[in-house]
Each structure stands twice: as structure tokens, then as C-alpha cells.
Write a protein that holds these residues in place. Sequence first.
Motif, PDB file in Angstrom:
ATOM      1  N   TYR A 133       6.145   3.267  -2.059  1.00  0.00           N
ATOM      2  CA  TYR A 133       5.342   4.221  -2.818  1.00  0.00           C
ATOM      3  C   TYR A 133       4.928   3.601  -4.146  1.00  0.00           C
ATOM      4  O   TYR A 133       5.685   2.833  -4.727  1.00  0.00           O
ATOM      5  CB  TYR A 133       6.135   5.505  -3.092  1.00  0.00           C
ATOM      6  N   CYS A 134       3.739   3.990  -4.595  1.00  0.00           N
ATOM      7  CA  CYS A 134       3.260   3.409  -5.840  1.00  0.00           C
ATOM      8  C   CYS A 134       4.003   3.994  -7.031  1.00  0.00           C
ATOM      9  O   CYS A 134       4.094   3.387  -8.074  1.00  0.00           O
ATOM     10  CB  CYS A 134       1.749   3.618  -5.980  1.00  0.00           C
ATOM     11  N   SER A 135       4.491   5.173  -6.867  1.00  0.00           N
ATOM     12  CA  SER A 135       5.175   5.822  -7.980  1.00  0.00           C
ATOM     13  C   SER A 135       6.242   6.775  -7.465  1.00  0.00           C
ATOM     14  O   SER A 135       6.273   7.112  -6.276  1.00  0.00           O
ATOM     15  CB  SER A 135       4.171   6.618  -8.817  1.00  0.00           C
ATOM     16  N   GLU A 171       6.366   9.768  -8.158  1.00  0.00           N
ATOM     17  CA  GLU A 171       5.639  10.984  -7.826  1.00  0.00           C
ATOM     18  C   GLU A 171       5.282  11.014  -6.339  1.00  0.00           C
ATOM     19  O   GLU A 171       5.482  12.011  -5.649  1.00  0.00           O
ATOM     20  CB  GLU A 171       4.352  11.009  -8.650  1.00  0.00           C
ATOM     21  N   CYS A 172       4.713   9.888  -5.874  1.00  0.00           N
ATOM     22  CA  CYS A 172       4.318   9.793  -4.478  1.00  0.00           C
ATOM     23  C   CYS A 172       5.532   9.871  -3.569  1.00  0.00           C
ATOM     24  O   CYS A 172       5.471  10.442  -2.480  1.00  0.00           O
ATOM     25  CB  CYS A 172       3.554   8.499  -4.226  1.00  0.00           C
ATOM     26  N   TYR A 173       6.591   9.283  -4.021  1.00  0.00           N
ATOM     27  CA  TYR A 173       7.832   9.305  -3.257  1.00  0.00           C
ATOM     28  C   TYR A 173       8.274  10.744  -3.015  1.00  0.00           C
ATOM     29  O   TYR A 173       8.576  11.158  -1.909  1.00  0.00           O
ATOM     30  CB  TYR A 173       8.888   8.507  -4.032  1.00  0.00           C
ATOM     31  N   GLN A 192       0.854  -1.163   0.000  1.00  0.00           N
ATOM     32  CA  GLN A 192       0.000   0.000   0.000  1.00  0.00           C
ATOM     33  C   GLN A 192       0.896   1.222   0.000  1.00  0.00           C
ATOM     34  O   GLN A 192       1.831   1.327   0.797  1.00  0.00           O
ATOM     35  CB  GLN A 192      -0.887  -0.015   1.233  1.00  0.00           C
ATOM     36  N   CYS A 193       0.571   2.114  -0.861  1.00  0.00           N
ATOM     37  CA  CYS A 193       1.404   3.314  -0.995  1.00  0.00           C
ATOM     38  C   CYS A 193       1.325   4.144   0.280  1.00  0.00           C
ATOM     39  O   CYS A 193       0.252   4.407   0.805  1.00  0.00           O
ATOM     40  CB  CYS A 193       0.951   4.122  -2.202  1.00  0.00           C
ATOM     41  N   LYS A 194       2.478   4.551   0.750  1.00  0.00           N
ATOM     42  CA  LYS A 194       2.554   5.327   1.986  1.00  0.00           C
ATOM     43  C   LYS A 194       1.984   6.728   1.803  1.00  0.00           C
ATOM     44  O   LYS A 194       1.584   7.383   2.767  1.00  0.00           O
ATOM     45  CB  LYS A 194       4.031   5.455   2.395  1.00  0.00           C
ATOM     46  N   CYS A 195       1.963   7.147   0.584  1.00  0.00           N
ATOM     47  CA  CYS A 195       1.519   8.516   0.312  1.00  0.00           C
ATOM     48  C   CYS A 195       0.036   8.595  -0.028  1.00  0.00           C
ATOM     49  O   CYS A 195      -0.727   9.274   0.641  1.00  0.00           O
ATOM     50  CB  CYS A 195       2.360   9.087  -0.820  1.00  0.00           C
ATOM     51  N   CYS A 196      -0.396   7.849  -1.038  1.00  0.00           N
ATOM     52  CA  CYS A 196      -1.776   7.990  -1.491  1.00  0.00           C
ATOM     53  C   CYS A 196      -2.644   6.798  -1.071  1.00  0.00           C
ATOM     54  O   CYS A 196      -3.821   6.758  -1.377  1.00  0.00           O
ATOM     55  CB  CYS A 196      -1.818   8.172  -3.002  1.00  0.00           C
ATOM     56  N   SER A 197      -2.066   5.828  -0.381  1.00  0.00           N
ATOM     57  CA  SER A 197      -2.780   4.655   0.135  1.00  0.00           C
ATOM     58  C   SER A 197      -3.305   3.731  -0.963  1.00  0.00           C
ATOM     59  O   SER A 197      -4.092   2.833  -0.689  1.00  0.00           O
ATOM     60  CB  SER A 197      -3.947   5.058   1.032  1.00  0.00           C
TER      61      SER A 197
HETATM   62 ZN   LIG Z   1       0.894   6.635  -4.267  1.00  0.00          ZN
END
Ligand SMILES: [Zn+2]
Length: 129
Positions: free
Chosen positions: A112-114, A116-118, A94-99
Motif C-alpha cells: 500500500y502506498c500509505s 490510509e490505503c492499508y 503499485q498500491c493494492k488499494c488506489c493503484s
Molecule cells: Zn494507495
Amino acid sequence: MKAEIKTRIKQLRSEGYGYKKIAKALDLTLSVVRYAVNKMSDEDLLEGHCEKCGIKIKSIKGKKRKRFCSDRCRWDWWNSHLRDINKKAFTTHQCKCCSREFSSYGNNRRIYCSHECYIKDKLSKKSTT
Ligand SMILES: [Zn+2]
Ligand SMILES: [Zn+2]
């Protein structure tokens, strides 16, 4: 007999050619072809075990060696193996940023999923501290 001729005979046999036709096609005598085919039949009598249930199976002469006793076993085997391969290869995170849930290949532990989120997460942390 040359191995080359043997493979040619084998090939023609698998295509459904009879002794006479093979003899004609390869310019051999009928007895030579018959002898070769008989010898081959012994070599080609394949016995094995189903890779799924372990039952003894005999492959048909001249045909591709069977790995499974039935379509059902083949299907089961492939299904379970594909599941294993997928399990090993992909992990869900699960992405830490956008879930958002994402899967990553191999053993890496992406959080992170991407990219960008990182970046977003890093920046937000920076601004709050
Ligand atoms: Zn994300
Ligand atoms: Zn089986």
C-alpha cells in the motif's frame, strides 16, 4: 623532523608558498625546508589507476589524490554508481488499494502506498465478506 612541522610545510606548499616563505613562516632555515619538501615530493608521488577505465594515472604532487583519469570517467563512474545505489535502495510498487505507483526504500514489500490505503483496503474486505 617533527610530523607537526611536516604537515605545516605540506599545508603551506599546497597553498602555493615558496621555500623562503615557508622557512620564514615556520622559523626554519631554507635548507631544512628544501630538504623536507624534497623528501615529501617523493612520498607524494602518487600513482594509481582510474577507477573507471583502469588507466594508469599520476596525481600531482601536493594535490589531492586523483581517482579518475578524466572528468568524463568520474562522471561515468558516479552515474553508474548512483544508479546502482538507487536500484538497490528503492523498489517501485503499485498500491493494492488506489493503484498509485510508489517507491519504497530498502527491501520491504509494501503493498500500500500509505497507511490510509492499508486501512481502506482492510475495511473494504471486511465489509464485502
Ligand atoms: Zn494507495
Ligand atoms: Zn579513466
